[in-house]
Design a protein around this motif. Sequence first.
Motif, mmCIF file in Angstrom:
data_model
loop_
_atom_site.group_PDB
_atom_site.id
_atom_site.type_symbol
_atom_site.label_atom_id
_atom_site.label_comp_id
_atom_site.label_asym_id
_atom_site.label_seq_id
_atom_site.Cartn_x
_atom_site.Cartn_y
_atom_site.Cartn_z
ATOM 1 N N TRP A 22 1.011 -1.230 0.105
ATOM 2 C CA TRP A 22 0.018 -0.115 -0.128
ATOM 3 C C TRP A 22 0.790 1.242 0.019
ATOM 4 N N LYS A 23 0.304 2.300 -0.315
ATOM 5 C CA LYS A 23 1.002 3.878 -0.488
ATOM 6 C C LYS A 23 0.313 4.556 0.629
ATOM 7 N N THR A 24 1.225 5.517 1.270
ATOM 8 C CA THR A 24 0.540 6.474 2.133
ATOM 9 C C THR A 24 -0.541 7.353 1.453
ATOM 10 N N ALA A 25 -1.742 7.536 2.134
ATOM 11 C CA ALA A 25 -2.885 8.159 1.491
ATOM 12 C C ALA A 25 -2.438 9.399 0.899
ATOM 13 N N SER A 26 -3.045 9.340 -0.381
ATOM 14 C CA SER A 26 -2.555 10.507 -1.416
ATOM 15 C C SER A 26 -3.480 11.684 -1.034
ATOM 16 N N ARG A 27 -2.907 12.849 -1.462
ATOM 17 C CA ARG A 27 -3.196 14.123 -1.126
ATOM 18 C C ARG A 27 -3.391 14.943 -2.287
ATOM 19 N N GLN A 28 -4.259 15.079 -3.373
ATOM 20 C CA GLN A 28 -4.206 15.423 -4.566
ATOM 21 C C GLN A 28 -5.473 16.585 -4.940
ATOM 22 N N ALA A 29 -5.356 17.175 -5.785
ATOM 23 C CA ALA A 29 -6.272 18.102 -6.487
ATOM 24 C C ALA A 29 -7.705 17.084 -7.077
ATOM 25 N N TYR B 119 -13.030 19.716 17.236
ATOM 26 C CA TYR B 119 -13.162 18.458 16.804
ATOM 27 C C TYR B 119 -12.065 18.695 15.494
ATOM 28 N N VAL B 120 -11.868 19.727 14.925
ATOM 29 C CA VAL B 120 -10.839 19.704 13.549
ATOM 30 C C VAL B 120 -9.489 19.516 13.942
ATOM 31 N N LYS B 121 -9.255 20.205 15.117
ATOM 32 C CA LYS B 121 -7.914 20.147 15.666
ATOM 33 C C LYS B 121 -7.610 18.437 16.023
ATOM 34 N N CYS B 122 -8.567 17.996 16.963
ATOM 35 C CA CYS B 122 -8.146 16.794 17.299
ATOM 36 C C CYS B 122 -8.115 15.806 16.386
ATOM 37 N N PHE B 123 -9.071 15.831 15.198
ATOM 38 C CA PHE B 123 -8.914 14.816 14.136
ATOM 39 C C PHE B 123 -7.317 14.994 13.441
ATOM 40 N N ARG B 124 -6.931 16.106 13.254
ATOM 41 C CA ARG B 124 -5.791 16.496 12.510
ATOM 42 C C ARG B 124 -4.546 15.921 13.407
ATOM 43 N N HIS B 125 -4.692 16.073 14.809
ATOM 44 C CA HIS B 125 -3.716 15.508 15.579
ATOM 45 C C HIS B 125 -3.689 14.208 15.841
ATOM 46 N N LEU B 126 -4.866 13.513 15.534
ATOM 47 C CA LEU B 126 -4.717 12.090 15.688
ATOM 48 C C LEU B 126 -3.902 11.410 14.567
ATOM 49 N N GLU C 219 -26.702 26.830 13.037
ATOM 50 C CA GLU C 219 -25.773 27.152 12.110
ATOM 51 C C GLU C 219 -24.443 26.793 12.553
ATOM 52 N N TRP C 220 -24.212 26.838 13.768
ATOM 53 C CA TRP C 220 -22.888 26.568 14.394
ATOM 54 C C TRP C 220 -22.575 25.063 14.166
ATOM 55 N N ASN C 221 -23.593 24.232 14.112
ATOM 56 C CA ASN C 221 -23.486 22.875 13.983
ATOM 57 C C ASN C 221 -23.626 22.396 12.507
ATOM 58 N N ARG C 222 -23.312 22.885 11.699
ATOM 59 C CA ARG C 222 -23.505 22.705 10.164
ATOM 60 C C ARG C 222 -22.365 21.489 10.181
ATOM 61 N N ILE C 223 -22.640 20.674 9.156
ATOM 62 C CA ILE C 223 -21.776 19.533 9.104
ATOM 63 C C ILE C 223 -20.266 20.008 8.712
ATOM 64 N N ASP C 224 -20.319 20.699 7.782
ATOM 65 C CA ASP C 224 -18.819 21.283 6.971
ATOM 66 C C ASP C 224 -18.176 21.853 8.068
ATOM 67 N N ALA C 225 -18.667 22.277 9.092
ATOM 68 C CA ALA C 225 -18.068 22.986 10.193
ATOM 69 C C ALA C 225 -17.039 22.108 10.986
ATOM 70 N N TYR C 226 -17.266 20.716 10.968
ATOM 71 C CA TYR C 226 -16.308 19.989 11.572
ATOM 72 C C TYR C 226 -15.175 19.196 10.381
ATOM 73 N N TYR C 227 -15.256 19.765 9.186
ATOM 74 C CA TYR C 227 -14.526 18.958 8.175
ATOM 75 C C TYR C 227 -12.892 19.068 8.377
ATOM 76 N N PRO C 228 -12.288 18.292 8.755
ATOM 77 C CA PRO C 228 -10.747 18.486 8.890
ATOM 78 C C PRO C 228 -9.936 18.941 7.636
ATOM 79 N N GLY C 229 -10.540 18.780 6.594
ATOM 80 C CA GLY C 229 -9.881 19.292 5.295
ATOM 81 C C GLY C 229 -9.324 18.081 4.568
ATOM 82 N N ASP C 230 -9.109 18.315 3.101
ATOM 83 C CA ASP C 230 -8.784 17.332 2.246
ATOM 84 C C ASP C 230 -7.504 16.669 2.646
ATOM 85 N N ASP C 231 -6.634 17.122 3.191
ATOM 86 C CA ASP C 231 -5.423 16.569 3.416
ATOM 87 C C ASP C 231 -5.250 15.608 4.700
ATOM 88 N N TYR C 232 -6.548 15.759 5.299
ATOM 89 C CA TYR C 232 -6.630 14.823 6.610
ATOM 90 C C TYR C 232 -7.699 13.723 6.138
#
Length: 349
Positions: A36-43, A196-203, A230-243
Motif C-alpha cells: 500500500w501507499k501512504t494516503a494521497s493528497r491531491q487536487a 473537533y477539527v484540531k483533534c482529528f488532525r492531531h490524531l 448554524e454553528w453545528n452545520r456538518i461542514d464546520a467539522y470537516y478536517p480538510g482534504d489533506d486529512y
Amino acid sequence: MTGGHRRPPEGGVTRRGLLGLAGLGAASSAGVFGMWKTASRQAPLTVGGTPAPSPSVTPSPFAEAAGDLGGTVRFVPGKAMLGSYLGLDGLTYPEAAKLRREQLGRDQRITHVFYAWEDKLPDRIEGMPKNAVPMVSWRGPKYAEILDGDADDLIAAAARRIRDLGRPALLRWGWEMNGDWYRWGGAKNEQDTEGYVKCFRHLRKVFDGEGADNVSWVWSPNWNSSPKQEWNRIDAYYPGDDYVDWVGVSGYNLHREAPATLFDPVYAKYSPRKPIMITEVGSKDYGGATKADWIRQLTAYVEQRPAIGGVVWFDTDTHPSYPEHWRLDSLPDAAAAYREMAGNPRFSG
C-alpha cells in the motif's frame, strides 16, 4: 440515528465496544492486499461520463480512473465494497460471519468493529474474511483530553496496534460529531467545532509519526445535525482534504426517509473530491414488504451514485436502548432483497 437511539451509557464501554474486544484472537492474513501507499493528497479530478444523478446532486469525478483516492483502502470506480457491523444474539463473530456467508453466497468486504476510547485497538480480528477490510470505529473523549497532549501515549499505542494489523484498514474516529448524543460531539464541547477539527488532525499526525501508513481515515458525520443550528452545520467539522481519505455518513430509515434524503446532502458536497462511504445504514420494518422495498431502493440509489465506494449495514439484533432489529434477515423478503444487493455487480468492490 437520533440522539435517543445513539447515546451510550455514561462512563462505560457499550455492548458494541465489548463485542469489538471479543473479536480479538486469530491472526489476520498479512499481505493479502499487497503493498500500500501512504494516503494521497491531491487536487480534485475532472468530471466526466457519470450516470445521471438526482437534480440536487452535483456530478462527481469518479466515473473514470480515480488514481489514489481513498488512501490505502483504494476507491475503485464503479465498485462499492459491501460490509457490515455484525452482532447477532447468541453467536460469536466468526459464527455470525459464517452464517452470512452461507446466506449471501459471498463474504462481505468490510468488517466493522467498535472500540471505546480507552480500549486497545485491534491488531487482529478473529473470523474476519481473508479479503475483508477492517473498519475500526473509535470513540473519542472530550476535546481537551486530546488537545492538552495528555492522550498522546494512548494515541501512539493505538496507532502501533492498527499498524500491526499488517493490512489496509479504515479508521473512523469520532463519528456523528454533529449529533448531541456523544461526548466527542460539538454539543458536548461548548459548540467548539474547530476543536473537533484540531483533534482529528492531531490524531492523524500521531498515527503518521508511528508509521501507521496502512490507515485510511474516514470522517463520518450523521446525515443531519442535532441541534439543527448554524454553528453545528456538518461542514464546520470537516478536517480538510489533506486529512480525510473517505467521507462517510450514517443514515437510517427510521421515519420512512428515502436514501436520497439521507445521503444526498453529504454526497453533493463532498463527492466532487472524495469517495463516499455509507458507514452505517439500516431500515425499520413498517410491515409488509417495506423493509425489502427499502433495501432495493438503496441498491438503486448506489447504482446511480458513482462516488459511493462502500456500504456498511448495521446488521444486529443486540443494539442497546433501541428495540428495532436491524439485522438483514429479520424477514425472509428482506434477506432476499439483501442477497440481491450482495449479488449486484455494483457491490463487487
